[in-house]
Scaffold this motif. Structure first.
Motif, PDB file in Angstrom:
ATOM      1  N   GLN A 151       0.841  -1.195   0.000  1.00  0.00           N
ATOM      2  CA  GLN A 151       0.000   0.000   0.000  1.00  0.00           C
ATOM      3  C   GLN A 151       0.881   1.251   0.000  1.00  0.00           C
ATOM      4  N   PHE A 152       0.513   2.241  -0.773  1.00  0.00           N
ATOM      5  CA  PHE A 152       1.348   3.442  -0.889  1.00  0.00           C
ATOM      6  C   PHE A 152       0.987   4.509   0.145  1.00  0.00           C
ATOM      7  N   PHE A 153      -0.309   4.687   0.428  1.00  0.00           N
ATOM      8  CA  PHE A 153      -0.758   5.741   1.330  1.00  0.00           C
ATOM      9  C   PHE A 153      -1.205   5.185   2.681  1.00  0.00           C
ATOM     10  N   PHE A 154      -1.021   5.969   3.726  1.00  0.00           N
ATOM     11  CA  PHE A 154      -1.574   5.650   5.034  1.00  0.00           C
ATOM     12  C   PHE A 154      -1.905   6.960   5.728  1.00  0.00           C
ATOM     13  N   ASN A 155      -2.770   6.891   6.753  1.00  0.00           N
ATOM     14  CA  ASN A 155      -3.243   8.134   7.361  1.00  0.00           C
ATOM     15  C   ASN A 155      -2.411   8.530   8.572  1.00  0.00           C
ATOM     16  N   SER A 156      -2.851   9.567   9.265  1.00  0.00           N
ATOM     17  CA  SER A 156      -2.045  10.177  10.323  1.00  0.00           C
ATOM     18  C   SER A 156      -1.885   9.314  11.567  1.00  0.00           C
ATOM     19  N   VAL A 157      -2.612   8.210  11.664  1.00  0.00           N
ATOM     20  CA  VAL A 157      -2.418   7.295  12.793  1.00  0.00           C
ATOM     21  C   VAL A 157      -1.871   5.954  12.313  1.00  0.00           C
ATOM     22  N   GLY A 158      -1.322   5.941  11.102  1.00  0.00           N
ATOM     23  CA  GLY A 158      -0.666   4.745  10.591  1.00  0.00           C
ATOM     24  C   GLY A 158      -1.573   3.735   9.937  1.00  0.00           C
ATOM     25  N   GLU A 159      -2.865   4.016   9.830  1.00  0.00           N
ATOM     26  CA  GLU A 159      -3.786   3.086   9.189  1.00  0.00           C
ATOM     27  C   GLU A 159      -3.665   3.197   7.668  1.00  0.00           C
ATOM     28  N   VAL A 160      -3.787   2.063   6.995  1.00  0.00           N
ATOM     29  CA  VAL A 160      -3.684   2.040   5.546  1.00  0.00           C
ATOM     30  C   VAL A 160      -4.776   2.893   4.923  1.00  0.00           C
ATOM     31  N   GLY A 161      -4.388   3.688   3.932  1.00  0.00           N
ATOM     32  CA  GLY A 161      -5.332   4.593   3.284  1.00  0.00           C
ATOM     33  C   GLY A 161      -6.020   3.959   2.094  1.00  0.00           C
ATOM     34  N   PRO A 162      -6.589   4.780   1.205  1.00  0.00           N
ATOM     35  CA  PRO A 162      -7.311   4.279   0.035  1.00  0.00           C
ATOM     36  C   PRO A 162      -6.421   3.418  -0.853  1.00  0.00           C
ATOM     37  N   GLY A 163      -7.042   2.554  -1.650  1.00  0.00           N
ATOM     38  CA  GLY A 163      -6.297   1.597  -2.446  1.00  0.00           C
ATOM     39  C   GLY A 163      -5.326   2.192  -3.436  1.00  0.00           C
ATOM     40  N   HIS A 164      -5.820   2.978  -4.381  1.00  0.00           N
ATOM     41  CA  HIS A 164      -4.994   3.495  -5.463  1.00  0.00           C
ATOM     42  C   HIS A 164      -4.245   2.338  -6.128  1.00  0.00           C
ATOM     43  N   HIS A 165      -3.229   2.660  -6.903  1.00  0.00           N
ATOM     44  CA  HIS A 165      -2.508   1.606  -7.596  1.00  0.00           C
ATOM     45  C   HIS A 165      -1.324   1.104  -6.773  1.00  0.00           C
ATOM     46  N   TRP A 166      -0.957  -0.131  -7.047  1.00  0.00           N
ATOM     47  CA  TRP A 166       0.219  -0.759  -6.460  1.00  0.00           C
ATOM     48  C   TRP A 166       1.434  -0.298  -7.274  1.00  0.00           C
ATOM     49  N   ARG A 167       2.345   0.403  -6.619  1.00  0.00           N
ATOM     50  CA  ARG A 167       3.480   1.025  -7.293  1.00  0.00           C
ATOM     51  C   ARG A 167       4.707   0.107  -7.205  1.00  0.00           C
ATOM     52  N   ILE A 168       5.194  -0.288  -8.365  1.00  0.00           N
ATOM     53  CA  ILE A 168       6.200  -1.343  -8.421  1.00  0.00           C
ATOM     54  C   ILE A 168       7.582  -0.847  -7.984  1.00  0.00           C
ATOM     55  N   GLY A 169       7.949   0.368  -8.357  1.00  0.00           N
ATOM     56  CA  GLY A 169       9.257   0.888  -7.973  1.00  0.00           C
ATOM     57  C   GLY A 169       9.415   0.974  -6.471  1.00  0.00           C
ATOM     58  N   GLN A 170       8.411   1.525  -5.791  1.00  0.00           N
ATOM     59  CA  GLN A 170       8.488   1.624  -4.336  1.00  0.00           C
ATOM     60  C   GLN A 170       8.430   0.250  -3.670  1.00  0.00           C
ATOM     61  N   THR A 171       7.760  -0.709  -4.318  1.00  0.00           N
ATOM     62  CA  THR A 171       7.703  -2.067  -3.781  1.00  0.00           C
ATOM     63  C   THR A 171       9.089  -2.697  -3.760  1.00  0.00           C
ATOM     64  N   TRP A 172       9.793  -2.625  -4.889  1.00  0.00           N
ATOM     65  CA  TRP A 172      11.147  -3.173  -4.940  1.00  0.00           C
ATOM     66  C   TRP A 172      12.081  -2.398  -4.014  1.00  0.00           C
ATOM     67  N   GLN A 173      11.869  -1.107  -3.920  1.00  0.00           N
ATOM     68  CA  GLN A 173      12.697  -0.285  -3.042  1.00  0.00           C
ATOM     69  C   GLN A 173      12.536  -0.703  -1.582  1.00  0.00           C
ATOM     70  N   LEU A 174      11.306  -1.024  -1.181  1.00  0.00           N
ATOM     71  CA  LEU A 174      11.068  -1.487   0.180  1.00  0.00           C
ATOM     72  C   LEU A 174      11.829  -2.780   0.450  1.00  0.00           C
ATOM     73  N   VAL A 175      11.752  -3.729  -0.476  1.00  0.00           N
ATOM     74  CA  VAL A 175      12.460  -5.001  -0.309  1.00  0.00           C
ATOM     75  C   VAL A 175      13.952  -4.744  -0.139  1.00  0.00           C
ATOM     76  N   LYS A 176      14.507  -3.925  -1.009  1.00  0.00           N
ATOM     77  CA  LYS A 176      15.944  -3.624  -0.959  1.00  0.00           C
ATOM     78  C   LYS A 176      16.339  -2.997   0.370  1.00  0.00           C
ATOM     79  N   ARG A 177      15.561  -2.021   0.816  1.00  0.00           N
ATOM     80  CA  ARG A 177      15.915  -1.294   2.035  1.00  0.00           C
ATOM     81  C   ARG A 177      15.843  -2.174   3.273  1.00  0.00           C
ATOM     82  N   ILE A 178      14.842  -3.024   3.344  1.00  0.00           N
ATOM     83  CA  ILE A 178      14.729  -3.924   4.492  1.00  0.00           C
ATOM     84  C   ILE A 178      15.922  -4.879   4.538  1.00  0.00           C
ATOM     85  N   LEU A 179      16.312  -5.409   3.378  1.00  0.00           N
ATOM     86  CA  LEU A 179      17.430  -6.347   3.341  1.00  0.00           C
ATOM     87  C   LEU A 179      18.761  -5.644   3.613  1.00  0.00           C
ATOM     88  N   GLN A 180      18.922  -4.434   3.111  1.00  0.00           N
ATOM     89  CA  GLN A 180      20.169  -3.703   3.343  1.00  0.00           C
ATOM     90  C   GLN A 180      20.334  -3.298   4.806  1.00  0.00           C
TER      91      GLN A 180
END
Length: 288
Positions: free
Chosen positions: A113-142
């Motif tokens: 999920q790309f968006f979340f609100n001011s208390v950390g809850e997941v926001g509206p669906g919108h599209h699944w963004r592939i670049g940020q998805t791969w970036q998350l995987v990389k950052r967690i592993l690094q």
């Protein structure tokens, strides 16, 4: 600036870079508040939250929401700062940031999920963004040098790897699409819902993440082998469609049928050399 000065501090410990990095972090926490686990919040410009949902900031985020891009950049900056200042008390904040990142993963679909609100809850669906998805995987592993990878973390990341390859890789032309719906269908009433643009930075973030997965022993063999295969495929795709063989550098995106490849941007407000430089440095380091 936090990342930049922290990196300088790792290379040149005596030039005041660490102090500048810390000053930047203190400014951020004072400017945006520290009431959330992530340490960040997007201030509303209207007293009416309903109105705020219909207004966007400079990068297209509704004022009522926070986004994965900011959260991920913050996480990466604090990992570097902690490396430069290992005696710091940043570890609880880093753990909270990691947990917040992983909470945005939908395990059943392997999407993020790309968006979340001011208390950390997941926001509206919108599209699944592939670049940020791969970036998350990389950052967690690094971040393993600071935050050990647990079976729970692998259990969250593994569906991302498999499902992103399955749904976001273009099996006809190669490369990863920019964005898709979080779940099928990918079209409604004949209208395509997939953002098929193949941006340079999405391919480089995929390359870096897949390379990291391929050499991370915590993943099972099948996942590592598949990641290695798509590392090679992604590199080949970049060399074939995004590399400027004449002048060097990489084009902004893969040319469409009505575009002249040589007219595509290689620099601009959002087109710098950070994604490719960091990715290729990672691959060169692994190669020894």
């Amino acid at each position: 600036m936090i990342s930049f000065e922290a990196t300088r501090a790792l290379l040149f410990p005596q030039d005041g870079a660490l102090e500048r990095s810390l000053a930047c972090w203190h400014w951020v926490t004072q400017a945006v508040g520290d009431t959330l686990p992530i340490g960040l919040r997007i201030p509303l410009t209207s007293a009416d939250p309903g109105e705020a949902w219909h207004r966007l900031d400079g990068v297209g985020t509704p004022y009522a929401l926070c986004d994965l891009n900011v959260l991920g950049d913050c996480f990466e900056a604090l990992v570097l700062l902690h490396q430069a200042w290992p005696e710091s008390d940043l570890l609880p904040q880093l753990e909270a940031l990691r947990d917040q990142l992983l909470s945005l993963v939908h395990r059943a679909t392997g999407t993020v999920q790309f968006f979340f609100n001011s208390v950390g809850e997941v926001g509206p669906g919108h599209h699944w963004r592939i670049g940020q998805t791969w970036q998350l995987v990389k950052r967690i592993l690094q971040a393993e040098v600071i935050l050990p990878i647990t079976p729970e973390t692998i259990g969250t990341l593994k569906p991302i790897v498999w499902n992103t390859i399955e749904r976001a890789w273009d099996r006809m032309g190669g490369g990863f699409f920019f964005a898709l719906p979080h779940c099928l269908p990918d079209s409604i009433e004949g209208h395509d819902l997939v953002v098929r643009r193949k941006s340079w930075w999405v391919q480089f973030e995929a390359l870096a993440a897949l390379d990291a997965v391929a050499v991370t022993a915590h993943f099972d063999k099948a996942t590592r082998v598949t990641a290695s295969e798509y590392t090679s495929k992604t590199l080949t795709f970049i060399e074939q469609y995004l590399l400027d063989e004449h002048s060097g550098g990489f084009f902004d995106h893969v040319a469409n049928s009505d575009e002249n490849k040589t007219d595509l941007f290689k620099g601009g407000a959002w087109k710098d050399a950070s994604h490719e430089t960091l990715c290729l440095s990672q691959l060169l380091e692994r190669a020894g």
